[in-house]
Each structure stands twice: as C-alpha cells, then as structure tokens.
Design a protein around this motif. Structure first.
Motif, PDB file in Angstrom:
ATOM      1  N   VAL A 117       0.861  -1.184   0.000  1.00 47.61           N
ATOM      2  CA  VAL A 117       0.000   0.000   0.000  1.00 47.61           C
ATOM      3  C   VAL A 117       0.898   1.234   0.000  1.00 47.61           C
ATOM      4  CG1 VAL A 117      -1.816   1.249   1.206  1.00 47.61           C
ATOM      5  CG2 VAL A 117      -1.752  -1.262   1.304  1.00 47.61           C
ATOM      6  N   PRO A 118       0.887   2.016  -1.083  1.00 43.24           N
ATOM      7  CA  PRO A 118       1.761   3.197  -1.154  1.00 43.24           C
ATOM      8  C   PRO A 118       1.445   4.207  -0.060  1.00 43.24           C
ATOM      9  CG  PRO A 118       0.778   2.685  -3.289  1.00 43.24           C
ATOM     10  CD  PRO A 118       0.062   1.855  -2.277  1.00 43.24           C
ATOM     11  N   GLY A 119       2.399   5.079   0.193  1.00 42.38           N
ATOM     12  CA  GLY A 119       2.187   6.151   1.167  1.00 42.38           C
ATOM     13  C   GLY A 119       2.625   7.480   0.601  1.00 42.38           C
ATOM     14  N   VAL A 120       2.235   8.564   1.259  1.00 44.30           N
ATOM     15  CA  VAL A 120       2.698   9.899   0.859  1.00 44.30           C
ATOM     16  C   VAL A 120       4.186   9.970   1.171  1.00 44.30           C
ATOM     17  CG1 VAL A 120       2.497  12.373   1.265  1.00 44.30           C
ATOM     18  CG2 VAL A 120       0.449  10.933   1.338  1.00 44.30           C
ATOM     19  N   THR A 121       4.978  10.143   0.146  1.00 40.51           N
ATOM     20  CA  THR A 121       6.418  10.123   0.357  1.00 40.51           C
ATOM     21  C   THR A 121       6.908  11.408   1.017  1.00 40.51           C
ATOM     22  OG1 THR A 121       8.573   9.746  -0.667  1.00 40.51           O
ATOM     23  CG2 THR A 121       6.993  11.042  -1.929  1.00 40.51           C
ATOM     24  N   SER A 122       7.982  11.282   1.764  1.00 36.72           N
ATOM     25  CA  SER A 122       8.494  12.398   2.551  1.00 36.72           C
ATOM     26  C   SER A 122       8.916  13.582   1.682  1.00 36.72           C
ATOM     27  CB  SER A 122       9.685  11.929   3.392  1.00 36.72           C
ATOM     28  OG  SER A 122       9.308  10.854   4.218  1.00 36.72           O
ATOM     29  N   ALA A 123       9.361  13.316   0.470  1.00 31.43           N
ATOM     30  CA  ALA A 123       9.840  14.394  -0.396  1.00 31.43           C
ATOM     31  C   ALA A 123       8.731  15.376  -0.724  1.00 31.43           C
ATOM     32  CB  ALA A 123      10.425  13.811  -1.677  1.00 31.43           C
ATOM     33  N   THR A 124       7.602  14.861  -1.189  1.00 28.40           N
ATOM     34  CA  THR A 124       6.505  15.763  -1.546  1.00 28.40           C
ATOM     35  C   THR A 124       5.925  16.414  -0.300  1.00 28.40           C
ATOM     36  OG1 THR A 124       4.949  13.909  -1.505  1.00 28.40           O
ATOM     37  CG2 THR A 124       5.919  14.476  -3.617  1.00 28.40           C
ATOM     38  N   ALA A 125       5.853  15.677   0.795  1.00 29.42           N
ATOM     39  CA  ALA A 125       5.293  16.236   2.026  1.00 29.42           C
ATOM     40  C   ALA A 125       6.182  17.344   2.583  1.00 29.42           C
ATOM     41  CB  ALA A 125       5.117  15.142   3.066  1.00 29.42           C
ATOM     42  N   ALA A 126       7.484  17.108   2.616  1.00 35.89           N
ATOM     43  CA  ALA A 126       8.395  18.109   3.154  1.00 35.89           C
ATOM     44  C   ALA A 126       8.312  19.399   2.361  1.00 35.89           C
ATOM     45  CB  ALA A 126       9.832  17.572   3.136  1.00 35.89           C
ATOM     46  N   ALA A 127       8.301  19.267   1.044  1.00 31.93           N
ATOM     47  CA  ALA A 127       8.211  20.459   0.203  1.00 31.93           C
ATOM     48  C   ALA A 127       6.866  21.156   0.386  1.00 31.93           C
ATOM     49  CB  ALA A 127       8.412  20.066  -1.261  1.00 31.93           C
ATOM     50  N   THR A 128       5.788  20.384   0.337  1.00 40.01           N
ATOM     51  CA  THR A 128       4.453  20.965   0.455  1.00 40.01           C
ATOM     52  C   THR A 128       4.263  21.666   1.790  1.00 40.01           C
ATOM     53  OG1 THR A 128       3.515  19.280  -1.004  1.00 40.01           O
ATOM     54  CG2 THR A 128       1.991  20.430   0.458  1.00 40.01           C
ATOM     55  N   TYR A 129       4.662  21.022   2.872  1.00 36.09           N
ATOM     56  CA  TYR A 129       4.459  21.597   4.203  1.00 36.09           C
ATOM     57  C   TYR A 129       5.438  22.723   4.507  1.00 36.09           C
ATOM     58  CZ  TYR A 129       0.798  18.411   5.695  1.00 36.09           C
ATOM     59  OH  TYR A 129      -0.402  17.757   5.826  1.00 36.09           O
ATOM     60  N   ALA A 130       6.464  22.874   3.691  1.00 37.56           N
ATOM     61  CA  ALA A 130       7.377  24.009   3.835  1.00 37.56           C
ATOM     62  C   ALA A 130       7.000  25.138   2.883  1.00 37.56           C
ATOM     63  CB  ALA A 130       8.810  23.561   3.570  1.00 37.56           C
ATOM     64  N   GLY A 131       5.922  24.938   2.104  1.00 41.79           N
ATOM     65  CA  GLY A 131       5.491  25.974   1.166  1.00 41.79           C
ATOM     66  C   GLY A 131       6.314  26.008  -0.106  1.00 41.79           C
ATOM     67  N   VAL A 132       6.814  24.835  -0.522  1.00 42.86           N
ATOM     68  CA  VAL A 132       7.649  24.743  -1.730  1.00 42.86           C
ATOM     69  C   VAL A 132       7.018  23.751  -2.700  1.00 42.86           C
ATOM     70  CG1 VAL A 132       9.919  24.144  -2.667  1.00 42.86           C
ATOM     71  CG2 VAL A 132       9.742  25.275  -0.432  1.00 42.86           C
ATOM     72  N   PRO A 133       6.446  24.222  -3.830  1.00 36.51           N
ATOM     73  CA  PRO A 133       5.946  23.277  -4.833  1.00 36.51           C
ATOM     74  C   PRO A 133       7.130  22.696  -5.601  1.00 36.51           C
ATOM     75  CG  PRO A 133       5.625  25.530  -5.594  1.00 36.51           C
ATOM     76  CD  PRO A 133       6.216  25.623  -4.219  1.00 36.51           C
ATOM     77  N   ILE A 134       7.320  21.385  -5.590  1.00 35.15           N
ATOM     78  CA  ILE A 134       8.531  20.844  -6.204  1.00 35.15           C
ATOM     79  C   ILE A 134       8.506  20.943  -7.732  1.00 35.15           C
ATOM     80  CG2 ILE A 134       9.223  19.376  -4.297  1.00 35.15           C
ATOM     81  CD1 ILE A 134       7.903  17.037  -5.614  1.00 35.15           C
ATOM     82  N   THR A 135       7.325  21.159  -8.310  1.00 36.59           N
ATOM     83  CA  THR A 135       7.245  21.518  -9.728  1.00 36.59           C
ATOM     84  C   THR A 135       6.366  22.753  -9.851  1.00 36.59           C
ATOM     85  OG1 THR A 135       5.294  20.152 -10.209  1.00 36.59           O
ATOM     86  CG2 THR A 135       7.453  19.112 -10.454  1.00 36.59           C
ATOM     87  N   HIS A 136       6.674  23.578 -10.850  1.00 38.26           N
ATOM     88  CA  HIS A 136       5.917  24.809 -11.088  1.00 38.26           C
ATOM     89  C   HIS A 136       6.226  25.249 -12.512  1.00 38.26           C
ATOM     90  CE1 HIS A 136       4.663  29.010 -10.861  1.00 38.26           C
ATOM     91  NE2 HIS A 136       4.094  28.770  -9.683  1.00 38.26           N
ATOM     92  N   ARG A 137       5.177  25.562 -13.268  1.00 39.82           N
ATOM     93  CA  ARG A 137       5.396  25.901 -14.690  1.00 39.82           C
ATOM     94  C   ARG A 137       6.349  27.081 -14.885  1.00 39.82           C
ATOM     95  NH1 ARG A 137      -0.101  26.489 -17.868  1.00 39.82           N
ATOM     96  NH2 ARG A 137      -0.587  27.799 -16.065  1.00 39.82           N
ATOM     97  N   GLY A 138       6.374  27.992 -13.918  1.00 43.72           N
ATOM     98  CA  GLY A 138       7.234  29.143 -14.050  1.00 43.72           C
ATOM     99  C   GLY A 138       8.670  28.907 -13.646  1.00 43.72           C
ATOM    100  N   TYR A 139       8.940  27.692 -13.088  1.00 43.41           N
ATOM    101  CA  TYR A 139      10.279  27.444 -12.566  1.00 43.41           C
ATOM    102  C   TYR A 139      10.931  26.178 -13.106  1.00 43.41           C
ATOM    103  CZ  TYR A 139       9.341  31.141  -9.149  1.00 43.41           C
ATOM    104  OH  TYR A 139       9.064  32.334  -8.557  1.00 43.41           O
ATOM    105  N   THR A 140      10.195  25.080 -13.104  1.00 42.29           N
ATOM    106  CA  THR A 140      10.814  23.819 -13.530  1.00 42.29           C
ATOM    107  C   THR A 140       9.760  22.813 -13.969  1.00 42.29           C
ATOM    108  OG1 THR A 140      12.225  21.981 -12.828  1.00 42.29           O
ATOM    109  CG2 THR A 140      10.746  22.866 -11.193  1.00 42.29           C
TER     110      THR A 140
END
Length: 507
Positions: A117-140
C-alpha cells in the motif's frame, strides 16, 4: 479452515498520522502483528487491535537499529507462516528509499502472500508543508529524488552528478543532512549555481517541523546554526523561492506551541483536533480515567421505576453514554423515556443526546450546574421526581438546589472518575520546559493534575506555563489550588475555549 498468513507493506506517510491512506488505515485495524519503523507516527498504533503483537524495528540515521534488516525480513516470514495478518508499517512510501523492495523479495522467495500500500512520500510532504511546490510551470518541469546517504569516502558514486546538477530542475535528497557539505560541493562542482536556493525541512508535516533556507554555498552552515538534525529532507532548486509567498503550515497561529490536554482520553479528541488544526503540538496527559460505578444496582432500580420520573437531568457527556449503555443492557431503549422530560447542561451534551435519538427539552442559557438548576426551577420543579445519572463524585449544587425547591431528587452513579497511572512522562515534559500551556476542562482535571504532579512541585513545574480553563467553576477550583488562570472563555464550550486560546496568543 486454517487461516493463511499475509503481509501488508504499508506506507505510513511523512509523519502526520492523518496522511495515511484509507486502505492503509483499514488494514491496521485488522492487523495481528505490526512491525513498525521510527518514522511511522506512533499515533497510528492506536488503530491496531489491543491484542495484536507490536514489534518496533526502528532505525535512526543508520545507527541504533532495533533489528537488522535480515532479522526484520525473517520476522515477516515467520509471522506470516504462523497464519498471522502482518502489517509492516514504514514511514513515507515503502518503495522510495524505504527498502520495501528488499523485504518484498524475501517474501516472494519464501512463498508468502503480500500486498503493498503506497504512502505519501516524505519528499513531496516536506516540500508541500514548507510551502515549496517541487514543480511549477514558471520554474521547472522536472524533479528527481536522490539518496543523500551515500558514503562520501566511496571511490566512485552511483549518482550521476554531472547529469543531475544541471539537467534536473528540482532535486530532493533523502537522508542528506550528514552528507550535506558533500552534496553541495558535488552540485557546484558539476555546474549548479552556488546561489541556487535550498530548503531543509525536519520532521515534515508534524508539529515539530522546522525549516531553514539558504543557498548551495551556505546551506551546510545554515543547517548547523539552526540545529537541524535527522530526519530531514533537502530540496534544491528555484522553486524554494516560492516559500516566502506560500508558506502555510508554519504560519498557523498556534504553530510551535506545545499544549498539554488533561481531559480524559475518550473526550480529548475534539479539543486536540481543534488545537492541532491551528498548529498546536498537543500532548495528551489525561488526569482522569472513566470507569463504570462500583455497582449498577442504584441505576438498575431507577430504570425499573423510570415511568415515575418527571425529569432526567444530564450534567455530562459521560453520564449520557453510561446511562444509555446500561439501559440497553437491561433490554430497554429510548421508547422507555416517552413520558419524561430531559434536561442537559449545555449544547455539547445535547448533541451527544441526539446520537441516542433524543432531543433535550431544556438547555440552560448558562452552561453550568448553577445555570441548569436555575432553569429547572423556572420550569416549576416543586413536587416533581427528578433522576440525575452522574459521576460517583460530583458537585452537589444541582441536586441540593432542586431539593430545596421541593423536587424529589434521586442521584444515581453511572460512572466514576479515577486517576490514571504513569504520569512520569508528563512531569518530565513539564520539567524540560517544553510545555507552553495546560488546559483544564473540569474541576476534577485540576484537582487530579495538582495531585499527580504533587502540590509542592506546582510552582516550579508551572513556571512560565499558561493555564486555560473552560469555565468559572473550573477556574474557581484552580484558583483555590493556587493557580493563576490566563485563559477562560465567556461561553463554556470547547470551541470557545480554543478561540480564547487563539486570542491569548494573538496579543
């Protein structure tokens, strides 16, 4: 038919227990054996049946192993072969730097049935909860997940630094704190701008989350100065600049506040939820445990005579729950209450009463025992038979006042408050100075709390700790115990108490 064992490898998510998947939670409720990691929230274990076997298999930064990986693999196989439903609970997602693949390979080789059963991975959670979208059309338009746990003394790296340094927009390094100087050096050496922004997030998605921001050139020093230690994620890329605008989690009004909730575990959930929604780190330290009365005989007798009563008066949620449970145990349901009027002490009590299909006839304007007694007197109580199902020990204001105004009052204990054992951890929390506020929701919570931390220690342990009471009766008890109350709502409910706490910290 003999039950066939099975292993469920479940991602627990990044730390916040509410981020586990619905399927993962349902499987936890069926588990007979749980093998859990250091990074899996301990709060998830309360959903596991009490009779299950719990096995801690945590690892901290590659050291302090409770069990070797080989031992863990064998445990899964052995318990499954014994016909058990085994849950292997791992932080984040088990297939993203979680060694989940290795464990599944062992199960396959042993012929053990399994599911992942997959889980929310720490990478996306850390970025999201720190206010950092790891992808963004204006950046990457690209992102890579990379282990930061490589041995820097290795002759050659398995990471293609020459490719990822300039070929990937956002880089997320797992377990990279120890090797952060080496990571920054390799990226810069392979063409990444030294001024590239970097965010490091510790204990992402939990109340203990802490984030720092720097550049590749200085992030190692920033992390050291900020006291950031594992577990933490490293996010590299221009998207980190968006944190200044969309950081949300760490800006909640009670973020960073550690609040001790002394209410019973059964009733603490609403207060804890409302406080945590505002960012508080709640420590549950119940000063009351609820148990059935020593004898059901008084209530059972009253139930056989229930038709004779004009009013039934409830002054607590627990009184309602135990009353109806015992009524059902005696083969009765709400139809037995067709001739009685029901009075409750407040809106919260009235809402619980509705769960049993009964609407209160009387709710006082003031949610106290005094207010309840006054409202009943206004109804004309002289000569009326009144049944009060309540705690074994409680204030006598309601029965005494009603009796003084001519009511025929019968008080029956339907539960009793007892002190839970093992308050040493709470005392240690207070000793450490990490508790910012203590909340009290009844006089009993105050009295028991002082007794459990010891009267002579209250001044020392509660120095610089704010105190919140739900209403004037609780506050009066606290003041008699020599406590100074900082927060008390005008309306005596849990939501209003939380609003008052918000106002207190907003000043």
């Amino acid at each position: 038919m003999k039950s066939k064992g099975k292993v469920y490898l479940i991602g627990a998510g990044p730390g916040d227990p509410t981020l586990i998947t619905v399927k993962g939670l349902e499987l936890l409720k069926r588990a007979e054996v749980v093998v859990y990691d250091y990074l899996a929230s301990p709060k998830l274990l309360k959903y596991v049946p009490k009779e299950a076997e719990f096995i801690y298999a945590g690892k901290k930064g590659g050291v302090c192993h409770a069990h070797t990986q080989e031992e863990i693999n064998q445990m899964l196989v052995d318990h499954a072969r014994a016909g058990k439903i085994v849950v292997r609970l791992k932080g984040g997602d088990p297939f993203i730097f979680g060694r989940g693949g290795e464990e599944i390979e062992e199960l396959v080789d042993a012929g053990i049935s399994f599911e992942v059963v997959p889980g929310v991975t720490s990478a996306t959670a850390a970025a999201t909860y720190a206010g950092v979208p790891i992808t963004h059309r204006g950046y990457t338009a690209s992102v890579a997940f990379i282990t930061g746990h490589e041995d820097p003394t290795k002759e050659s790296s398995s990471i293609a630094w020459d490719k990822i340094s300039t070929g990937i927009g956002t880089l997320v390094f797992y377990m990279g704190i120890k090797n952060l100087p080496s990571i920054s050096k390799n990226l810069i050496a392979n063409g990444r701008d030294p001024q590239t922004p970097v965010a490091v997030v510790r204990w992402a998605s939990t109340p203990a989350q802490k984030s720092v921001v720097g550049t590749l050139a200085n992030i190692a020093e920033v992390v050291k100065e900020g006291g950031i230690t594992p577990p933490a994620l490293v996010v590299v890329g221009e998207v980190v600049n968006l944190r200044e605008k969309i950081n949300w989690f760490e800006k909640r009004p009670l973020f960073g506040k550690r609040i001790l909730v002394t209410r019973t575990r059964e009733q603490a959930s609403e207060l804890v939820r409302l406080l945590e929604d505002q960012g508080a780190d709640c420590v549950e330290g119940a000063t009351i445990a609820i148990e059935p009365p020593d004898s059901w005989e008084p209530l059972d007798k009253a139930l056989t005579e229930i038709a004779d009563y004009h009013w039934i008066v409830f002054s607590s949620i627990n009184g309602i729950r135990f009353f109806f449970e015992r009524m059902n145990a005696n083969g009765l349901d709400t139809r037995a209450l067709h001739g009685q009027k029901i009075a409750v002490v407040g809106e919260a009590t009235a809402e619980v009463l509705k769960e049993y299909g009964v609407i209160a006839d009387l709710i006082p304007a003031e949610y106290t025992g005094d207010g309840l007694a006054k409202s009943l007197i206004d109804q004309g109580i002289n000569g009326k038979k009144v049944l009060i199902p309540r705690a074994k020990k409680a204030r006598e204001i309601v029965p005494e006042t009603l009796a003084q105004h001519g009511a025929d009052v019968t008080v029956v204990p339907v539960y009793q408050n007892v002190q839970p054992k093992g308050y040493e951890k709470i005392v240690a929390e207070l000793e450490s100075g990490r508790i910012d506020m203590v909340t009290f929701t009844s006089s009993s919570t105050v009295s028991n709390f002082i007794e459990m931390i010891r009267e002579e220690n209250k001044g020392r342990l509660l120095n610089n700790v704010a105190l919140a009471c739900i209403g004037p009766i609780t506050a009066k008890t606290a003041e008699k115990k020599g406590l100074k109350i900082d927060v008390q709502p005008e309306i005596f409910t849990i939501p209003e108490m939380v609003e008052s706490i918000l106002d207190y910290y907003a000043k």
